[in-house]
Design a protein around this motif. Structure first.
Motif, mmCIF file in Angstrom:
data_model
loop_
_atom_site.group_PDB
_atom_site.id
_atom_site.type_symbol
_atom_site.label_atom_id
_atom_site.label_comp_id
_atom_site.label_asym_id
_atom_site.label_seq_id
_atom_site.Cartn_x
_atom_site.Cartn_y
_atom_site.Cartn_z
ATOM 1 N N ALA A 130 -1.680 -4.507 -11.335
ATOM 2 C CA ALA A 130 -0.793 -3.342 -11.316
ATOM 3 C C ALA A 130 -1.391 -2.277 -12.224
ATOM 4 O O ALA A 130 -1.938 -2.583 -13.290
ATOM 5 C CB ALA A 130 0.610 -3.718 -11.773
ATOM 6 N N LEU A 131 -1.296 -1.024 -11.797
ATOM 7 C CA LEU A 131 -1.886 0.093 -12.533
ATOM 8 C C LEU A 131 -0.787 1.030 -13.014
ATOM 9 O O LEU A 131 0.055 1.474 -12.221
ATOM 10 C CB LEU A 131 -2.859 0.878 -11.639
ATOM 11 N N MET A 132 -0.781 1.331 -14.283
ATOM 12 C CA MET A 132 0.192 2.265 -14.852
ATOM 13 C C MET A 132 -0.568 3.334 -15.624
ATOM 14 O O MET A 132 -1.322 3.021 -16.563
ATOM 15 C CB MET A 132 1.163 1.546 -15.783
ATOM 16 N N CYS A 200 -2.882 -4.005 -2.130
ATOM 17 C CA CYS A 200 -1.600 -4.554 -2.593
ATOM 18 C C CYS A 200 -1.389 -4.333 -4.086
ATOM 19 O O CYS A 200 -0.492 -4.936 -4.681
ATOM 20 C CB CYS A 200 -1.514 -6.045 -2.265
ATOM 21 N N THR A 201 -2.219 -3.510 -4.691
ATOM 22 C CA THR A 201 -2.087 -3.213 -6.117
ATOM 23 C C THR A 201 -1.271 -1.942 -6.300
ATOM 24 O O THR A 201 -1.710 -0.852 -5.928
ATOM 25 C CB THR A 201 -3.471 -3.035 -6.771
ATOM 26 N N PRO A 235 -7.573 3.403 -2.692
ATOM 27 C CA PRO A 235 -6.928 2.463 -1.771
ATOM 28 C C PRO A 235 -5.658 1.805 -2.298
ATOM 29 O O PRO A 235 -5.060 0.979 -1.615
ATOM 30 C CB PRO A 235 -8.023 1.407 -1.564
ATOM 31 N N PHE A 236 -5.251 2.136 -3.511
ATOM 32 C CA PHE A 236 -4.113 1.466 -4.126
ATOM 33 C C PHE A 236 -2.796 1.896 -3.475
ATOM 34 O O PHE A 236 -2.712 2.938 -2.821
ATOM 35 C CB PHE A 236 -4.088 1.740 -5.624
ATOM 36 N N SER A 237 -1.761 1.103 -3.689
ATOM 37 C CA SER A 237 -0.448 1.368 -3.108
ATOM 38 C C SER A 237 0.403 2.150 -4.104
ATOM 39 O O SER A 237 0.787 1.610 -5.151
ATOM 40 C CB SER A 237 0.240 0.040 -2.751
ATOM 41 N N CYS A 551 2.273 -3.566 0.300
ATOM 42 C CA CYS A 551 0.839 -3.317 0.446
ATOM 43 C C CYS A 551 0.607 -2.078 1.301
ATOM 44 O O CYS A 551 1.402 -1.753 2.186
ATOM 45 C CB CYS A 551 0.141 -4.523 1.072
ATOM 46 N N ARG A 552 -0.493 -1.429 1.046
ATOM 47 C CA ARG A 552 -0.843 -0.227 1.796
ATOM 48 C C ARG A 552 -1.475 -0.621 3.120
ATOM 49 O O ARG A 552 -2.333 -1.513 3.177
ATOM 50 C CB ARG A 552 -1.804 0.624 0.974
#
Length: 553
Positions: A130-132, A200-201, A235-237, A551-552
């Protein structure tokens, strides 16, 4: 337990908004008090020391009912990397390493985990990232978090942290450049997150006080540009529906509280019964937050209803928190207000003022000077003045200026109040022996002194520590040399930043005068726990990964 990052001093990116739902606590009250106090304050250059004014808390009265309810359950979050989570016996690896991975550099496989070989539920991946992105006013930083799904809820393993300057708010009128400024952070995420897991991230960009201060139109343009670039280039969601937003101040403070207490194992499902929680006091550049869990001993006492009340379900338990974010009372904004007030009072006394003037400022250390930009609220526009500490810089005189800025005497409609007329249950009465953790600029300004003095670093820290250091720093270079002359790094800091006197005085006033903490009250400062950055980001991410995985396409 609390550690610093080896890469150097942590310049905290501005935290917080004003009160939620669009209600801003404006910083204007100083003007209401300035005129009435000019006669007294005009003498601060020659007056001797005076005691800080402390107003004892009184019994709460009836407030406006408005309760915020937030529920992160189910599922409760799992323990951090240094606490082993439950796994299925048949899923255990033949041999688990003695030391768990703390980052990509010692992680044997970024797409797998050392805790198990198959996920707890077949509907979720074994590993999830997960990216914040914390988009503050002085810079942006990314937290790349790795979780596994070995248990019924995601288990946090470690983070990768990167930051860049300047912040999004520095790109006013240039939204495309603002969006591009995040590329370096997202490129780092591309290196860490395995290709098969990227779609899916989830990624979220949460801006704080700095961007809100730009105004609605300017900030919206920047947020729209960031959203588009995330969709077009990476490509992240993007988290829906609030993937790229200005974060509500109340959420920011509560998320920081969750982060600290999650890592300290006081609020998880496996936490000891009745584990006392930490109070979190976070000082950013544009705002400051306070969050704690008050305890009312008297049966007829309770927290007043309102936006400050935050009901949180976490780890199978319910917590009723007090939270408030003071927009305009972060360290950088406080500096601006102090300088503006000093220049304003100088103009009333008939001394030099206006563009290119030289103004004596007791909040600069003796013998120091600094070119300061003043925002002229009377005529509009900005101009530069030279502020000098000369021989009048002192903790006592500076403290009187700070008292006006903090508006301690503002009307308190619902008692008790902290400062600027804001209701707050008394920390002395409802949190008398609880642990206090100070974050961000509190840590930044104290850490150089802890590094320079083994005695100071080994002794318990107290609220009075900030006052003692402020007194010493405000005296100027002769005192610095006497006390810390052998520490070149600290001397360079003090000589290059004349506002150390102001910063430490303001921090002490915030704790002592604003929150009415006793000088003997013990505090802790922190930046990391077990390698994980403190602040709101992990708390916000726990809520994000606990939701349904999208997911994207």
């Amino acid at each position: 337990m609390f550690s610093s990052r080896s890469s150097g001093t942590y310049e905290r990116l501005e935290t917080g908004q004003g009160p939620s739902r669009g209600t801003l606590m404006r910083f204007a009250p100083w003007k209401k008090f300035a005129l009435g106090a000019v006669v007294i304050i005009g003498l601060f250059y020659v007056l001797g020391p005076s005691k800080s004014r402390l107003i004892p808390g009184s019994v709460p009265s009836i407030g406006k009912p408005d309760t915020t309810n937030v529920d992160y359950s189910p599922p409760p979050p799992a323990p951090p990397a240094h606490v082993t989570a439950p796994v299925h016996d048949d899923d255990m690896l033949p041999s688990k390493p003695n030391k768990l991975p703390t980052g990509p550099e010692n992680d044997p496989d970024l797409s797998k985990t050392v805790h198990c070989t198959v996920p707890y539920k077949s509907s979720v991946p074994l590993v999830q990232y997960a990216l914040m992105i914390d988009a503050g006013s002085t810079g942006s930083r990314i937290h790349i978090y790795k979780f596994n799904n070995c248990g019924p809820s995601p288990m946090y393993e470690y983070e990768v942290f990167r930051m860049t300057k300047p912040g999004l708010s520095s790109y006013k009128g240039r939204p495309q450049e603002a969006a591009q400024s995040l590329d370096g952070l997202l490129d780092e995420a591309m290196k860490v997150v395995p290709e098969a897991l990227r779609s899916c991230t989830p990624v979220a960009v949460k801006a704080t006080a700095g961007l809100r201060l730009l105004g609605a139109a300017e900030s919206a343009a920047i947020l729209d540009a960031v959203t588009k670039r995330l969709h077009d280039k990476y490509p992240f969601s993007v988290q829906e529906p609030d993937g790229v937003v200005i974060m509500d101040g109340k959420d920011e403070g509560v998320y920081a509280w969750i982060t600290v207490n999650y890592l300290m194992n006081t609020i998880r499902s496996d936490s000891p019964a009745r584990a006392p929680t930490y109070a979190v006091l976070d000082l950013g550049g544009a705002s400051t937050q306070v969050v704690f869990e008050p305890v009312f001993e008297k049966s007829d006492s309770k927290m007043e209803d309102g936006e400050h009340k935050y009901e949180l379900a976490f780890g199978g338990k319910k917590h009723v928190l007090y939270q408030h974010s003071y927009l305009g009372y972060g360290l950088m904004r406080a500096r601006q207000s102090v300088h503006r007030l000093v220049e304003f009072m100088g103009s009333l006394r008939g001394s030099a003022s206006g563009a290119n003037a030289t103004v004596v400022n007791p909040c600069l250390a003796q013998g120091t000077s600094r070119l300061v930009e003043i925002e002229d609220e009377r005529l509009g526009g900005k101009f530069n003045v030279t502020m000098v500490g000369q021989d009048v810089g002192s903790f006592e005189s500076c403290n009187r200026i700070v008292e006006l800025v903090m508006a301690k005497d503002a009307i308190c409609e619902t008692k008790p109040c902290s400062f600027n007329g804001v209701y707050q249950p008394s920390l002395l009465e409802t949190f008398p022996s609880g642990k206090l953790l100070l974050l961000s600029y509190f840590y930044d300004r104290l850490q150089p002194f802890l590094a320079a003095s083994k005695t100071l670093a080994s002794a318990p820290l107290h609220v009075s520590t900030f006052g003692t250091l402020a007194e010493q720093v405000c005296r100027g270079k002769s005192t610095w040399t006497e006390l810390w002359g052998g520490d070149a790094a600290l001397m360079e800091e003090l000589e290059g930043r004349p506002e150390w006197c102001l910063d430490l005085t303001f921090m002490h006033a915030l704790l002592r005068l604003g929150y009415e903490l006793g000088g003997e009250r013990e505090v802790e400062v922190g930046k990391q726990i077990e390698g994980t950055e403190l602040g709101w980001c992990l708390g916000a991410t726990l809520a994000m990964v606990g939701a349904d995985l999208k997911c994207r396409a």
